[in-house]
Design a protein around this motif. Structure first.
Motif, PDB file in Angstrom:
ATOM      1  N   THR A 185       0.807  -1.224   0.000  1.00  0.00           N
ATOM      2  CA  THR A 185       0.000   0.000   0.000  1.00  0.00           C
ATOM      3  C   THR A 185       0.836   1.267   0.000  1.00  0.00           C
ATOM      4  OG1 THR A 185      -0.127  -0.069   2.434  1.00  0.00           O
ATOM      5  CG2 THR A 185      -1.911  -1.135   1.193  1.00  0.00           C
ATOM      6  N   ASP A 186       2.145   1.156   0.175  1.00  0.00           N
ATOM      7  CA  ASP A 186       3.023   2.334   0.243  1.00  0.00           C
ATOM      8  C   ASP A 186       4.121   2.187  -0.806  1.00  0.00           C
ATOM      9  OD1 ASP A 186       4.802   4.368   0.851  1.00  0.00           O
ATOM     10  OD2 ASP A 186       4.588   4.136   3.008  1.00  0.00           O
ATOM     11  N   PRO A 187       4.281   3.160  -1.709  1.00  0.00           N
ATOM     12  CA  PRO A 187       5.341   3.069  -2.732  1.00  0.00           C
ATOM     13  C   PRO A 187       6.734   2.893  -2.133  1.00  0.00           C
ATOM     14  CG  PRO A 187       3.824   4.863  -3.249  1.00  0.00           C
ATOM     15  CD  PRO A 187       3.462   4.387  -1.879  1.00  0.00           C
ATOM     16  N   ASP A 188       6.945   3.408  -0.920  1.00  0.00           N
ATOM     17  CA  ASP A 188       8.261   3.294  -0.296  1.00  0.00           C
ATOM     18  C   ASP A 188       8.578   1.885   0.175  1.00  0.00           C
ATOM     19  OD1 ASP A 188       8.731   5.989  -0.696  1.00  0.00           O
ATOM     20  OD2 ASP A 188       7.922   6.576   1.261  1.00  0.00           O
ATOM     21  N   THR A 189       7.552   1.031   0.319  1.00  0.00           N
ATOM     22  CA  THR A 189       7.785  -0.324   0.826  1.00  0.00           C
ATOM     23  C   THR A 189       7.355  -1.408  -0.164  1.00  0.00           C
ATOM     24  OG1 THR A 189       5.636  -0.284   1.958  1.00  0.00           O
ATOM     25  CG2 THR A 189       7.578   0.400   3.225  1.00  0.00           C
TER      26      THR A 189
END
Length: 339
Positions: A185-189
């Motif tokens: 759900t998070d582009p960073d992860t």
């Protein structure tokens, strides 16, 4: 349905809630312990973010079960508390140490961070507690738990030890499935999703192997429950098996929201299968539900009070999860956690 059976049903539902919510939190601690490689620090940070400030609230279901058992089945509660004194004490110690370690490593200006001694305490305690709870549940099926049984009696059977391992593996499986979705759900992860996908598939395979090893031990060390298991629990086991394989299939296809549902249903199927086989005994050979129940007036008052309590608890619990699963809640979680 009698008041005794209704109360037992409520207790089983609360146990299911604890297994799905707190169980996934314990499993996240297992992956925290096993995190290795160049992404280990980021995996631990994702785990810390996924747990957030709501994870302690999941223990409300364990407290609910304890209070309901104590109030509704006082005689059985006394036998269970004495017979399972050691594993329950170790499970409680794990919960307390886990909570303290999480706070020391995550919050305030002096936060130790995810790669610290407190992180190891958090991770080890997260593995100890589900193991001890698995041992405790299995020990109640063996017929060896009485008010006079020794403190090491719950650990004297291969069945109880393997059941403890099974509980740890199942919690790790749940956590890995949940974390696949959280990471995506998070582009960073997003780049962490393949790692947790591999963990989920591996944990599913190990859970299946351990469950196969557990079956013959059930018939060897808990024959009374094993006989009932054959008669009553096959439909629940069938659901668990189908959903277990379904989880593997949808994880392989990268459908992580559906994987959450199938994984949760598989765990509930296992739990219901155990409950059906255990009934009507709370501790096989020592306490049945009917014989150890409080008086009818007490049970009715307890059920009414629990009904009113759930009207307050369930919306509040949902709101808590909703607030901290959104972007504002995530920012609130991540902001003050580390220096």
């Amino acid at each position: 349905m009698t008041a005794v059976n209704l109360l037992l049903g409520v207790i089983v539902c609360a146990l299911a809630a604890y297994a799905l919510l707190a169980g996934a939190d314990f499993g996240a601690g297992v992956w925290d312990l096993l995190a290795r490689g160049r992404h280990a620090d980021r995996e631990r940070r994702l785990i810390a973010h996924a747990l957030g400030p709501v994870w302690e609230a999941n223990h409300v279901w364990l407290i609910f079960v304890i209070v309901a058992t104590f109030s509704g089945f006082p005689t059985a509660f006394g036998i269970i508390a004495r017979g399972l004194e050691l594993p329950l004490a170790l499970a409680l110690a794990g919960i307390v140490l886990r909570g303290a370690a999480y706070v020391y490593r995550a919050y305030g200006e002096g936060a130790a961070g995810p790669d610290s001694l407190w992180s190891r305490v958090f991770a080890v305690a997260s593995s100890i507690t589900p193991f001890m709870l698995g041992v405790s549940g299995a020990a109640l099926a063996t017929g060896k738990i009485t008010a006079d049984s020794g403190p090491l009696t719950p650990f004297s059977s291969p069945f109880t030890l393997v059941a403890g391992v099974f509980a740890v593996v199942v919690t790790a499986f749940l956590a890995a499935v949940y974390l696949c979705h959280d990471a995506g759900t998070d582009p960073d992860t997003e780049d962490l999703v393949p790692a947790f996908r591999r963990k989920a598939l591996g944990a599913a395979a190990v859970a299946g192997a351990v469950s196969l090893a557990l079956l013959p031990l059930l018939y060897q060390d808990a024959p009374t429950v094993a006989h009932r298991f054959t008669e009553r629990s096959i439909p629940f086991v069938a659901v668990a098996v189908v959903c277990g394989f379904g989880s593997i299939a949808v994880i392989w296809k990268r459908h992580y929201v559906l994987a959450r549902a199938t994984a949760a249903t598989a765990v509930v199927g296992v739990l219901l299968g155990w409950a059906a086989a255990q009934y009507p005994d709370l501790a096989v050979g020592a306490a049945t539900a009917k014989d150890s129940a409080a008086g009818p007036a007490n049970l009715h008052a307890l059920l009414i009070a629990m009904g009113f309590g759930l009207v307050v608890i369930l919306p509040a619990f949902y709101l808590l999860l909703k607030v901290f699963s959104g972007p504002e809640g995530a920012a609130a979680v991540q902001g003050p956690q580390t220096k």
